[in-house]
Design an enzyme around this catalytic site. Structure first.
Site, PDB file in Angstrom:
ATOM      1  N   LYS A 295       0.857  -1.178   0.000  1.00  0.00           N
ATOM      2  CA  LYS A 295       0.000   0.000   0.000  1.00  0.00           C
ATOM      3  C   LYS A 295       0.898   1.234   0.000  1.00  0.00           C
ATOM      4  O   LYS A 295       1.970   1.222   0.605  1.00  0.00           O
ATOM      5  CB  LYS A 295      -0.848  -0.023   1.265  1.00  0.00           C
ATOM      6  CG  LYS A 295      -2.189   0.558   1.065  1.00  0.00           C
ATOM      7  CD  LYS A 295      -3.139   0.098   2.118  1.00  0.00           C
ATOM      8  CE  LYS A 295      -4.512   0.560   1.733  1.00  0.00           C
ATOM      9  NZ  LYS A 295      -5.537  -0.063   2.541  1.00  0.00           N
ATOM     10  N   GLU A 382     -19.443  -6.307   9.398  1.00  0.00           N
ATOM     11  CA  GLU A 382     -20.428  -5.587  10.209  1.00  0.00           C
ATOM     12  C   GLU A 382     -21.494  -6.514  10.763  1.00  0.00           C
ATOM     13  O   GLU A 382     -21.943  -6.357  11.912  1.00  0.00           O
ATOM     14  CB  GLU A 382     -21.080  -4.477   9.375  1.00  0.00           C
ATOM     15  CG  GLU A 382     -20.155  -3.308   9.037  1.00  0.00           C
ATOM     16  CD  GLU A 382     -19.187  -3.569   7.893  1.00  0.00           C
ATOM     17  OE1 GLU A 382     -19.276  -4.648   7.258  1.00  0.00           O
ATOM     18  OE2 GLU A 382     -18.332  -2.706   7.625  1.00  0.00           O
ATOM     19  N   ARG A 410     -25.461  -2.901   6.350  1.00  0.00           N
ATOM     20  CA  ARG A 410     -25.135  -4.311   6.138  1.00  0.00           C
ATOM     21  C   ARG A 410     -25.742  -5.206   7.224  1.00  0.00           C
ATOM     22  O   ARG A 410     -26.017  -6.369   6.994  1.00  0.00           O
ATOM     23  CB  ARG A 410     -23.611  -4.504   6.209  1.00  0.00           C
ATOM     24  CG  ARG A 410     -22.853  -4.190   4.985  1.00  0.00           C
ATOM     25  CD  ARG A 410     -22.735  -5.437   4.125  1.00  0.00           C
ATOM     26  NE  ARG A 410     -22.382  -5.082   2.778  1.00  0.00           N
ATOM     27  CZ  ARG A 410     -21.148  -5.174   2.269  1.00  0.00           C
ATOM     28  NH1 ARG A 410     -20.168  -5.623   2.997  1.00  0.00           N
ATOM     29  NH2 ARG A 410     -20.933  -4.847   1.025  1.00  0.00           N
TER      30      ARG A 410
HETATM   31  C1  LIG Z   1     -18.771  -2.808   4.202  1.00  0.00           C
HETATM   32  C2  LIG Z   1     -17.577  -1.903   4.314  1.00  0.00           C
HETATM   33  N1  LIG Z   1     -16.975  -1.741   5.508  1.00  0.00           N
HETATM   34  C3  LIG Z   1     -15.916  -0.910   5.612  1.00  0.00           C
HETATM   35  C4  LIG Z   1     -15.452  -0.233   4.537  1.00  0.00           C
HETATM   36  C5  LIG Z   1     -14.312   0.768   4.671  1.00  0.00           C
HETATM   37  N2  LIG Z   1     -13.140   0.348   3.905  1.00  0.00           N
HETATM   38  C6  LIG Z   1     -12.836   0.851   2.706  1.00  0.00           C
HETATM   39  S1  LIG Z   1     -11.459   0.207   2.054  1.00  0.00           S
HETATM   40  C7  LIG Z   1     -11.218  -0.753   3.408  1.00  0.00           C
HETATM   41  C8  LIG Z   1     -10.022  -1.639   3.482  1.00  0.00           C
HETATM   42  C9  LIG Z   1     -10.031  -2.647   2.432  1.00  0.00           C
HETATM   43  O1  LIG Z   1      -8.889  -3.438   2.598  1.00  0.00           O
HETATM   44  P1  LIG Z   1      -8.430  -4.381   1.416  1.00  0.00           P
HETATM   45  O2  LIG Z   1      -9.581  -5.083   0.834  1.00  0.00           O
HETATM   46  O3  LIG Z   1      -7.316  -5.217   1.908  1.00  0.00           O
HETATM   47  O4  LIG Z   1      -7.930  -3.352   0.300  1.00  0.00           O
HETATM   48  P2  LIG Z   1      -6.750  -2.288   0.375  1.00  0.00           P
HETATM   49  O5  LIG Z   1      -7.362  -0.988   0.783  1.00  0.00           O
HETATM   50  O6  LIG Z   1      -5.749  -2.772   1.374  1.00  0.00           O
HETATM   51  O7  LIG Z   1      -6.221  -2.234  -0.995  1.00  0.00           O
HETATM   52  C10 LIG Z   1     -12.226  -0.570   4.346  1.00  0.00           C
HETATM   53  C11 LIG Z   1     -12.304  -1.238   5.644  1.00  0.00           C
HETATM   54  C12 LIG Z   1     -16.116  -0.432   3.314  1.00  0.00           C
HETATM   55  N3  LIG Z   1     -15.750   0.215   2.205  1.00  0.00           N
HETATM   56  N4  LIG Z   1     -17.162  -1.273   3.230  1.00  0.00           N
END
Ligand SMILES: Cc1ncc(C[n+]2csc(CCOP(=O)(O)OP(=O)(O)O)c2C)c(N)n1
Length: 657
Positions: A295, A382, A410
């Site tokens: 990242k 969630e 959710r």
């Molecule tokens: C249902 C839901 N919960 C929380 C989020 C907030 N959120 C956005 S990106 C993210 C992290 C995602 O991590 P990953 O899939 O590993 O992707 P990365 O950002 O590391 O590329 C979160 C928790 C979301 N978008 N949707």
């Protein structure tokens, strides 16, 4: 003859990028140029984000993935489905939106996520996590039924893969055995460091060092060997698969019916294209291509802080330091919430704090720091979070679930079925309720009043400011049963947060200003703007009572009915969808008491349409949800009443005459 000028971006040559107006242009390049393209895309993202801010780190980590995907696949004929969509700026740049990137998240500009109405390359809109596998699987089945042969590729992060929906899709995909490619963007991070068993599993794969060396070094060497390179490489692949089977913990690969390609350096375009080409050959079921990425790759700071870089505001391009706002603002609701919860947890050992992958976004990071044994980050889960909390409460704990309004959607059934039907003592603290700004339609928290108000046993409230939020948090922890509190994104209004939090009477509103024939009853974030509007109205001779409703369930029925009986105009104001919202609750109360005909009721809130992204101030003003808008609406409504009264008087006079 003079040489043509080299296209530049902020004085750096962008040899390739200026020529790439669609993925077809990218595909015309030779493979050895892809790494340069990725370098230019990364530079362009950095320079743009340093000025406008956005999902900088997430997108920097997926630059080579986007380049390799659009190179290896025939997009948009082959379908690319990005999970969440926050990491897809490179995809936007390569698919004809390069010059619009500086407008991202701004009103009228590009969306921060992917949207079907923005580009034909955005095959599935998102913003919430863990949806890509289900959507891609649906597309793959539709392809099979239509007898077509294009590829469907889902790109998902390691943390989103652990989300419930993604796991459900994995389960079905292995069983259906349809052709589907999953590119796993594994950076060991959610927004915070990744949590949970799947993170451990992926870690074990990474730690299989022998396999890693074989794949990335020996594999490359074989491939490049003169004369026999390709044959040696193909032969080695069989060995490699055998090694993979030996070193990989088998759950995803063997037991669930997925083939595995990887792992591969997710910043090496050549290795990525090769892995994707390999995945394309697998015809008899789903395959996961496991790419290791970083990242914030290329972010200009020596300190590796992927957590902070996930999304950034504007920053200094050389040091990476955030650009400080011109004037400091009052503390954010989130920070006040986290501090207050820590204080209250010291007084009551039964209180526990829960977050679903948003520790910093909700303030639970403070609790995780101060008392880690009583704070839980459950990951992007969630639904699980709410039922996990319900279980805790059956044993006497007092769980506080801090979940954004939009993400709590959710867990609606868990709130109904697991918490409220059993009247369990679970508290919901909904940050980012209302219009959130740049993240737009997928992230606005406009539905929570409507989806929670109808659930039996629920108590629903919203503070007028960060000081009252502290009171409400204390109130929640003192009462038994399900309760939810909503509060907005961003800074508070500068209220007193040093006094000890007070205990509020449930279902009791607060009268802030008394007098006149108009009452403005505001909920949560709309209370201060309503009070400011009343000041303005008073200057023009229109006196208005202003009420801080505090509760939408139970309503302060005594006060509201008294207002309906004594005022000529009652205006409700809320930062939420009107349908099913606070104003609807007041209207139902008046209807139940036969008072709808005796008072003019005006409901102000958000209309039944998709609310775009942009500066929240601008969006609130657009829907009349600021002091000026409330002032104007009350004044107009009052003038209509006055005109009618004058008309009725003159008709009476004529009749008498
Ligand atoms: C249902 C839901 N919960 C929380 C989020 C907030 N959120 C956005 S990106 C993210 C992290 C995602 O991590 P990953 O899939 O590993 O992707 P990365 O950002 O590391 O590329 C979160 C928790 C979301 N978008 N949707």
């Amino acid at each position: 003859m003079a040489k043509p000028l080299m296209p530049r971006y902020n004085n750096r040559p962008m040899k390739h990028l200026q020529q790439i107006n669609s993925p077809a242009d990218l595909r015309r390049l030779r493979p050895e140029h892809l790494q340069e393209v990725a370098g230019e895309v990364r530079q362009y993202i950095l320079e743009t984000m340093s000025r406008v801010g956005g999902h900088t780190g997430a997108s920097l980590g997926a630059v080579e993935l986007a380049v390799a995907l659009h190179y290896a696949f025939d997009t948009p004929r082959d379908r690319l489905v990005w999970d969440v969509g926050h990491q897809a700026y490179a995809h936007k740049i390569l698919t004809g939106r390069r010059d619009l990137l500086p407008t991202v998240k701004q009103y009228g500009g590009l969306s921060g996520f992917l949207r079907r109405d923005e580009s034909e390359y955005d095959t599935f809109g998102a913003g919430h996590a863990s949806t890509s596998l289900s959507a891609a699987l649906g597309m793959a089945i539709a392809r099979d039924q239509a007898g077509e042969d294009h590829h469907v590729v889902a790109v998902i992060g390691d943390s989103s893969l652990a989300g419930g929906m993604a796991m459900e899709a994995v389960n079905q995909a292995g069983h259906l055995k349809t052709r589907l490619i999953v590119l796993l963007n594994d950076n060991e991070m959610s927004i915070a460091p990744a949590v949970g068993g799947l993170a451990g599993y992926l870690n074990r794969i990474r730690e299989a060092q022998g396999y890693h060396r074989f794949k990335d070094e020996v594999g490359d060497l074989l491939h490049d060997a003169p004369l026999f390179g390709e044959r040696l490489y193909q032969a080695a692949k069989t060995v490699k698969d055998a090694i993979a089977a030996a070193v990989l913990p088998g759950a995803l690969v063997n037991e669930l019916g997925f083939k595995y390609v990887g792992y591969v350096d997710g910043h090496n375009t050549r290795a990525l294209v090769r892995a994707l080409e390999e995945a394309k050959q697998i015809k008899d079921g789903p395959v996961v291509v496991h790419a290791l990425t970083q990242k914030g790759r290329g972010y200009p700071s020596r300190e590796k802080n992927y957590y902070a870089w996930h999304a950034t505001g504007p920053f200094d391009l050389r040091s990476g330091a955030p650009v400080k706002p011109a004037k400091p603002s009052p503390p954010q609701y989130t920070a006040v919430f986290g501090e207050t919860l820590c204080q209250l947890m010291e007084q009551d050992p039964r209180v526990v704090a829960l977050t679903a992958a948003m520790p910093d976004g909700t303030g639970i990071d403070k609790v995780l720091e101060k008392c880690p044994e009583r704070a839980f980050d459950v990951g992007i889960a969630e639904q699980h979070c709410v039922t996990f909390a319900a279980g805790m409460s059956t044993e006497g704990l007092k769980p506080v679930c801090a979940i954004y309004s939009t993400f709590l959607q959710r867990a609606f059934d868990q709130i109904v079925h697991d918490v409220c039907l059993q009247n369990l003592n679970v508290k919901f603290c909904m940050d980012r309720a209302g219009i959130v700004g740049g993240d737009g339609p997928t992230h606005h928290g406009l539905l929570d009043i409507a989806y929670l108000r109808g659930v039996p046993h629920m108590t629903l409230m919203a503070p007028k400011d960060e000081g009252e939020m502290r009171d409400m948090l204390r109130t929640m922890l003192e009462h038994d049963g399900p309760m939810a509190m909503r509060y907005p994104r961003g800074s508070g209004v500068g209220a007193d947060i040093r006094r000890a939090p007070a205990s509020l009477e449930i279902g009791k509103a607060e009268i802030l200003r008394d007098g006149g024939e108009v009452a403005v009853v505001a909920y949560g974030s709309m209370v201060h703007p309503a009070a400011a509007a009343a000041e303005q109205l008073a200057k023009e001779g229109i006196e208005a009572t202003v009420v801080n409703a505090r509760f939408v369930k139970p309503l302060d029925a005594g006060l509201l009915l008294a207002l309906a009986r004594t005022k000529r105009l009652v205006v409700t104001v809320e930062e939420a969808y009107l349908a099913g919202g606070f104003g609807s609750a007041v209207m139902e109360l008046l209807e139940e008491n036969g008072l709808l005909d005796s008072v003019r009721l005006v409901r102000m809130g958000v209309p039944d349409r998709i609310i775009t992204h942009g500066d929240p101030k601008l969006l609130l003003a657009k829907y009349g949800l600021d002091a000026d808008g409330i002032y104007t609406r009350v004044k107009e409504s009052w003038e209509i009443l006055e005109e009618r009264r004058a008309g009725a008087r003159s008709r009476d006079a004529q009749l008498k005459g």
